[in-house]
Motif scaffolding. Structure first.
Motif: not given
Length: 188
Positions: A13-14, A16, A18, A21-22, A25, A54-55, A58-59
C-alpha cells in the motif's frame, strides 16, 4: 495477493499498489464498520468512518509496526480516532443551546405514560432550571461548552486561554454547586 500477510500488504500500500489496499479493505471492512457503527451510533457516520480509515491508509502512508501489536488493533485504533473526530465534528455542528427560559420550554418532553410521569418530569425540569440560576456566567458557559457542544476540557482551556487546572477546578465547583442544590431541592 490474497495470501499475503497484513504487514506485506501495508508495505505494498505504501508503494501505491491499489490491489493491496483492496485486499485489506475486503479483510477488514466489516470490523471497521462494526466498530464505527457501535461508536458513532448511526450508519451514515459509520460509512464515512470506513471511507476515511481506508483513505488514510492510502494517502498518509501510515506505517504499521508489527513489533508494537497486532494489525487489527492498530487499524481499530485509527478507526477509533477518526470516529471520535467525526462525533466531535457533528456535535459542533449542532446549534448552540442557550440557557434561556425560552429554550427550557422548548426542550421536548420524554414519553409520558401517566399524569404522574408528567408531573415528575415537570418537577425535575424546574429543579434543574432553578439549579442553573445558582451558577455564575463562567460556570454556565463551561457547562454549555462541555455538555452541549461536546468540547473537551483541554479544548475549552485553550479557547479560554486558561490553564487546564483552572478549567477542571471550575468544573468541579460547578458540579458541586449543582449537586448540592439538587440534593437540597430533592429533600424538600
Amino acid at each position: 495477493m490474497q495470501n499475503r500477510s497484513d504487514v506485506e500488504l501495508m508495505r505494498l500500500v505504501q508503494q501505491r499498489q491499489r490491489e493491496a489496499l483492496e485486499v485489506l479493505y475486503d479483510r477488514y471492512v466489516r470490523q471497521v464498520y462494526s466498530f464505527a457503527l457501535r461508536s458513532a451510533g448511526n450508519e451514515a457516520s459509520a460509512r464515512e468512518v470506513v471511507q476515511l480509515v481506508f483513505t488514510r491508509l492510502w494517502t498518509t502512508g501510515a506505517s504499521y509496526d508489527p513489533h508494537k501489536g497486532k494489525f487489527t488493533s492498530w487499524l481499530l485504533t485509527i478507526t477509533r480516532h477518526i470516529t471520535i473526530d467525526i462525533i466531535r465534528r457533528e456535535q459542533r455542528q449542532i446549534v448552540s443551546i442557550h440557557l434561556s427560559e425560552e429554550h427550557w420550554n422548548q426542550i421536548p418532553d420524554t414519553k409520558q405514560d401517566t399524569p404522574e410521569d408528567a408531573l415528575v418530569h415537570k418537577s425535575e425540569s424546574e429543579r434543574i432550571r432553578s439549579a442553573f440560576r445558582y451558577l455564575s456566567d463562567p460556570q454556565r458557559h463551561l457547562v454549555e461548552l462541555l455538555y452541549w457542544q461536546g468540547y473537551t476540557l483541554s479544548e475549552i482551556a485553550e479557547s479560554c486561554d486558561q490553564p487546564l487546572g483552572t478549567i477542571k477546578s471550575r468544573l468541579y465547583q460547578t458540579l458541586r454547586v449543582l449537586r448540592q442544590y439538587l440534593l437540597v431541592a430533592k429533600e424538600e
